[in-house]
Write an enzyme that holds these catalytic residues in place. Sequence first.
Site, PDB file in Angstrom:
ATOM      1  N   LYS A 108      97.682  -2.487  62.085  1.00 25.84           N
ATOM      2  CA  LYS A 108      96.596  -2.345  63.267  1.00 25.84           C
ATOM      3  C   LYS A 108      95.433  -3.732  62.980  1.00 25.84           C
ATOM      4  CE  LYS A 108      93.373   0.570  66.214  1.00 25.84           C
ATOM      5  NZ  LYS A 108      92.746   1.798  65.770  1.00 25.84           N
ATOM      6  N   SER A 154      93.606  -2.198  72.503  1.00 25.13           N
ATOM      7  CA  SER A 154      93.399  -2.640  74.025  1.00 25.13           C
ATOM      8  C   SER A 154      92.643  -3.967  74.247  1.00 25.13           C
ATOM      9  CB  SER A 154      91.712  -1.265  73.485  1.00 25.13           C
ATOM     10  OG  SER A 154      91.145  -2.312  72.498  1.00 25.13           O
ATOM     11  N   LYS A 164      94.483  -0.924  58.573  1.00 22.71           N
ATOM     12  CA  LYS A 164      93.652  -1.229  59.913  1.00 22.71           C
ATOM     13  C   LYS A 164      92.282  -2.461  59.490  1.00 22.71           C
ATOM     14  CE  LYS A 164      91.621   1.601  63.006  1.00 22.71           C
ATOM     15  NZ  LYS A 164      90.575   3.005  63.715  1.00 22.71           N
ATOM     16  N   ARG A 203      86.495   1.278  72.554  1.00 25.32           N
ATOM     17  CA  ARG A 203      84.776   1.667  72.811  1.00 25.32           C
ATOM     18  C   ARG A 203      84.565   2.547  74.428  1.00 25.32           C
ATOM     19  NH1 ARG A 203      82.841  -1.372  68.066  1.00 25.32           N
ATOM     20  NH2 ARG A 203      84.809  -0.597  66.549  1.00 25.32           N
ATOM     21  N   ARG A 229      82.344  -1.075  61.526  1.00 24.92           N
ATOM     22  CA  ARG A 229      83.323  -0.239  60.334  1.00 24.92           C
ATOM     23  C   ARG A 229      83.497  -1.109  59.405  1.00 24.92           C
ATOM     24  NH1 ARG A 229      83.416   4.066  64.262  1.00 24.92           N
ATOM     25  NH2 ARG A 229      84.704   3.523  65.894  1.00 24.92           N
TER      26      ARG A 229
HETATM   27  C1  PBG Z   1      90.287   5.302  65.635  1.00 21.37           C
HETATM   28  C2  PBG Z   1      90.693   4.397  66.371  1.00 21.37           C
HETATM   29  C3  PBG Z   1      90.180   2.462  67.155  1.00 21.37           C
HETATM   30  C4  PBG Z   1      91.537   2.687  67.526  1.00 21.37           C
HETATM   31  C5  PBG Z   1      91.952   3.280  67.368  1.00 21.37           C
HETATM   32  N1  PBG Z   1      91.981   4.496  66.602  1.00 21.37           N
HETATM   33  C6  PBG Z   1      88.968   2.140  67.572  1.00 21.37           C
HETATM   34  C7  PBG Z   1      88.390   1.701  65.823  1.00 21.37           C
HETATM   35  O1  PBG Z   1      89.021   1.680  65.083  1.00 21.37           O
HETATM   36  O2  PBG Z   1      86.873   0.939  66.323  1.00 21.37           O
HETATM   37  C8  PBG Z   1      91.322   1.024  68.469  1.00 21.37           C
HETATM   38  C9  PBG Z   1      92.656   1.387  69.374  1.00 21.37           C
HETATM   39  C10 PBG Z   1      92.425   0.177  70.644  1.00 21.37           C
HETATM   40  O3  PBG Z   1      91.498  -0.618  70.192  1.00 21.37           O
HETATM   41  O4  PBG Z   1      93.497   0.577  71.336  1.00 21.37           O
HETATM   42  N2  PBG Z   1      89.900   6.679  65.811  1.00 21.37           N
END
Ligand code: PBG
Length: 324
Positions: free
Chosen positions: A248, A274, A196, A206, A217
């Site tokens: 991801k 997203s 990730k 967000r 992060r």
């Molecule tokens: C963390 C999480 C995130 C997403 C899925 N799980 C946000 C992040 O890591 O900042 C993002 C999913 C998306 O952008 O569609 N719980």
Amino acid sequence: MFPTDRPRRLRATPGLRRLVAETDVRPRHLVLPVFVAEGLDAPKPITSMPGVVQHTRDSLRKAAAEAAAAGVGGIMLFGVPARRDAVGSGATDPEGILNVALRDVRSEVGDALPVMADTCLDEFTDHGHCGVLDDHGGVDNDATLPIYGEMAVAQAAAGAHVVAPSGMMDGQVGVIRRALDEAGHRDTAILAYSAKYASAFYGPFREAVDSQLQGDRRTYQQDPGNAREAAREVALDLDEGADMVMVKPAMSYLDVLRRVADSADVPVAAYQVSGEYAMISTAVERGWLDRERTILESLTAIRRAGADVVLTYWAAEATAWLDR
Ligand code: PBG
């Protein structure tokens, strides 16, 4: 002279193209991520993700039933609590929004649709990080792990078939596996967000979860330039007992996905996040891209790169365009 090798022969009719297609996308390959918010009277649109909402408990039940009827492969729940604190108490509370929604959805769909839960603290903490903080404001890996274990057990007890740790804490899969087993949830599977990346493409998410995060992060999610490191993350997660692994985001990381798919001996998922959804949606809204063709091409490309499973906010919608 004329070419003797003519690949175009096999493209001449829809039937021939169908016959020789190397990659297909079927409803069963798609997992629908959904958001459920505490204390809403009506579903609330997410502006940066046109067509996606924060669900109420009731509207989520309906969406889950529809997804099951459409034949999608699974549903992934994210919770948006009304109150947050430093340790993300809402995540482990059996009455927390994500856990009650898991019970709702599971009672609605039974075993007809695999029910998955995001196992991460970022929606539940008042600082928005995926773990608890140490005295210096850093994310404390080892103090976070037992909370993930407890969260996963609460999710399994609430009916999740699959828990999906997405916080990128070292050792999270092993701790969760042990916690689930000790609590008697031996059959609850783990879909590990193994590779990730610290990605700008999570921007609209967000808004979707009312994230409180300031900063980024990068101390726990991966650097976008690193691919070899993804192989290491996957190997560690498999060693710790991951049943499936994920890459991801998806579209900017197809090379990573291919690499993981070539080496992992478990099913591989990819998350079309997203920002990917927002980019295509916006261009479609402006009339610059064709909706159905663009969405299907993006899903086909993710499958071609090696994803067995694709998480996409278009999962339910795309099923209408796909062969079962
Ligand atoms: C963390 C999480 C995130 C997403 C899925 N799980 C946000 C992040 O890591 O900042 C993002 C999913 C998306 O952008 O569609 N719980």
